[in-house]
Design a protein around this motif. Sequence first.
Motif, PDB file in Angstrom:
ATOM      1  N   PHE A 294      -0.489   3.038   2.298  1.00  0.00           N
ATOM      2  CA  PHE A 294      -1.320   4.018   2.998  1.00  0.00           C
ATOM      3  C   PHE A 294      -2.782   3.688   2.758  1.00  0.00           C
ATOM      4  N   ASP A 295      -3.619   4.061   3.744  1.00  0.00           N
ATOM      5  CA  ASP A 295      -5.061   3.889   3.563  1.00  0.00           C
ATOM      6  C   ASP A 295      -5.633   5.111   2.870  1.00  0.00           C
ATOM      7  N   ALA A 296      -6.946   5.140   2.732  1.00  0.00           N
ATOM      8  CA  ALA A 296      -7.601   6.216   1.990  1.00  0.00           C
ATOM      9  C   ALA A 296      -7.454   7.567   2.665  1.00  0.00           C
ATOM     10  N   ASP A 297      -7.174   7.592   3.967  1.00  0.00           N
ATOM     11  CA  ASP A 297      -7.005   8.849   4.685  1.00  0.00           C
ATOM     12  C   ASP A 297      -5.558   9.310   4.737  1.00  0.00           C
ATOM     13  N   GLY A 298      -4.664   8.560   4.079  1.00  0.00           N
ATOM     14  CA  GLY A 298      -3.260   8.943   4.065  1.00  0.00           C
ATOM     15  C   GLY A 298      -2.476   8.445   5.254  1.00  0.00           C
ATOM     16  N   LYS A 299      -3.048   7.528   6.041  1.00  0.00           N
ATOM     17  CA  LYS A 299      -2.341   6.984   7.196  1.00  0.00           C
ATOM     18  C   LYS A 299      -1.557   5.741   6.782  1.00  0.00           C
ATOM     19  N   PRO A 300      -0.290   5.642   7.227  1.00  0.00           N
ATOM     20  CA  PRO A 300       0.506   4.470   6.852  1.00  0.00           C
ATOM     21  C   PRO A 300      -0.007   3.213   7.541  1.00  0.00           C
ATOM     22  N   LEU A 301       0.007   2.125   6.822  1.00  0.00           N
ATOM     23  CA  LEU A 301      -0.415   0.833   7.343  1.00  0.00           C
ATOM     24  C   LEU A 301       0.812   0.032   7.764  1.00  0.00           C
ATOM     25  N   ARG A 302       0.661  -0.728   8.865  1.00  0.00           N
ATOM     26  CA  ARG A 302       1.748  -1.550   9.389  1.00  0.00           C
ATOM     27  C   ARG A 302       1.465  -3.020   9.125  1.00  0.00           C
ATOM     28  N   ASP A 303       2.551  -3.795   9.062  1.00  0.00           N
ATOM     29  CA  ASP A 303       2.455  -5.254   8.916  1.00  0.00           C
ATOM     30  C   ASP A 303       1.521  -5.655   7.773  1.00  0.00           C
ATOM     31  N   ASP A 367      11.381   2.887  12.432  1.00  0.00           N
ATOM     32  CA  ASP A 367      10.081   2.450  11.921  1.00  0.00           C
ATOM     33  C   ASP A 367       9.240   3.612  11.414  1.00  0.00           C
ATOM     34  N   GLU A 368       9.778   4.827  11.489  1.00  0.00           N
ATOM     35  CA  GLU A 368       9.034   5.990  11.022  1.00  0.00           C
ATOM     36  C   GLU A 368       9.009   6.024   9.494  1.00  0.00           C
ATOM     37  N   VAL A 369       7.891   6.464   8.952  1.00  0.00           N
ATOM     38  CA  VAL A 369       7.785   6.637   7.501  1.00  0.00           C
ATOM     39  C   VAL A 369       8.507   7.930   7.127  1.00  0.00           C
ATOM     40  N   PRO A 370       9.481   7.906   6.222  1.00  0.00           N
ATOM     41  CA  PRO A 370      10.289   9.089   5.935  1.00  0.00           C
ATOM     42  C   PRO A 370       9.617  10.140   5.063  1.00  0.00           C
ATOM     43  N   PHE A 371       8.314   9.985   4.795  1.00  0.00           N
ATOM     44  CA  PHE A 371       7.622  10.994   3.973  1.00  0.00           C
ATOM     45  C   PHE A 371       6.133  10.900   4.305  1.00  0.00           C
ATOM     46  N   THR A 372       5.388  11.867   3.836  1.00  0.00           N
ATOM     47  CA  THR A 372       3.934  11.853   3.960  1.00  0.00           C
ATOM     48  C   THR A 372       3.307  11.696   2.597  1.00  0.00           C
ATOM     49  N   ALA A 373       2.142  11.116   2.557  1.00  0.00           N
ATOM     50  CA  ALA A 373       1.475  10.859   1.274  1.00  0.00           C
ATOM     51  C   ALA A 373       0.159  11.630   1.222  1.00  0.00           C
ATOM     52  N   ALA A 374      -0.099  12.284   0.097  1.00  0.00           N
ATOM     53  CA  ALA A 374      -1.363  12.976  -0.119  1.00  0.00           C
ATOM     54  C   ALA A 374      -2.228  12.101  -1.014  1.00  0.00           C
ATOM     55  N   ILE A 375      -3.277  11.517  -0.483  1.00  0.00           N
ATOM     56  CA  ILE A 375      -4.128  10.608  -1.234  1.00  0.00           C
ATOM     57  C   ILE A 375      -5.199  11.410  -1.947  1.00  0.00           C
ATOM     58  N   PRO A 376      -5.294  11.325  -3.261  1.00  0.00           N
ATOM     59  CA  PRO A 376      -6.346  12.072  -3.971  1.00  0.00           C
ATOM     60  C   PRO A 376      -7.723  11.528  -3.648  1.00  0.00           C
ATOM     61  N   LYS A 377      -8.663  12.418  -3.514  1.00  0.00           N
ATOM     62  CA  LYS A 377     -10.048  12.046  -3.198  1.00  0.00           C
ATOM     63  C   LYS A 377     -10.875  11.893  -4.474  1.00  0.00           C
TER      64      LYS A 377
END
Length: 377
Positions: A294-303, A367-377
């Motif tokens: 995941f990136d800093a905003d909590g979005k999953p990265l591909r490839d 290809d869906e991510v089976p969970f969400t991630a909360a990235i600490p700021k």
Amino acid sequence: MSTPNPPAVRAYLARVRTALADLPAAEVDEIVEDVRPHLLEIAEGLGDRATIEAMTEQLGSPESYAAEVRAAGDYPPPPAEGTEGAEKPTGSRRAGARLALWVLVLGVGALALVGFAVGREFDAELLGMLVLIVPALAAAGWYVWSRGTGPVAELPEVRRVRSGASRRAGSLGVHLRTMAPAWWVLCAVLMGLSALLLVIRSSTAILVLPLFVGIAALALWAGPRSRTDRRLLWASVPVSVFVFAVGSGMVGYLADSLEDSTSESPYQYTSNTAYDGEPGLYYGDEELENLYVFDADGKPLRDVYLYTEDGRPLTVPRYGCEESTQSRITQGRDNRFPRPHIEQGGYDDEGNYNGYNAYRPSCTESDEVPFTAAIPK
């Protein structure tokens, strides 16, 4: 180099041996070896006056001395003239003697189990079982102490054991007699060490310290004296067996503790080899099949391609679904993440997914991510 026995000691011992001639030869040899140091000490104290008459004045006649040794050493009385042996004990005395004997045998066995459990588990609470064992042994010991060991010695089972033991006696008996004093000192030391370790492990174990001190004192007092006063066997044998059992249990406990300390390290080695012999990716003991980034905003990265610090690709097996069999199969190895999420199940005749009667296999890739991630700021 040992000094020879003075003539008075040799003459005295010869008459003692004659008075005990009805006993097995090996036991007579043992008695003579036990009383010889005492006679040498008496002769040394008499000095130039060491004659058999002078020794008789201090010790009594050799025949009376032999009778005392016989009575204190659990030996039957000498056969009377014109008879084949000593008078047999009455039925009531035999029953009491047999009860005292078997209380000793069973009590020693119970003490061995309790002692081993205490040493093995290092749990002072297990000593509570002695509440039932010690009073029974004490009652049997009091019976033997007040009535002597003659009735016990006349029991058929004891006579058989003594007869067999006398045939096997020899250098082993001499060796054990030599080791006996050191063994009783070792018993006392082991009891002190056991008490110390139990108190270190649990502060409540301080309540049983008097028990261990009493066992150590009993070992030092009754142990050496039981060689000539067989009544004390009802104290020295249980103490000896209990100490040996506790020591054996402690050896097992310490061995297991050492093994655990070497095998349960916080830095455990885990093989990085997968089931097929190829390198795998592990987190602790768990083999990883997929990674999500995941990136800093909590979005999953591909490839995303993963490499080690020295530039080697982290290649692991890639899995997918086989269309014809609807089963999961390996589709090669690479270092690209995330992988499709593989879900396997089945359908029944009515089209229900993963129902009770599902028998038609199903395999899907997502290809869906089976969970969400909360990235600490």
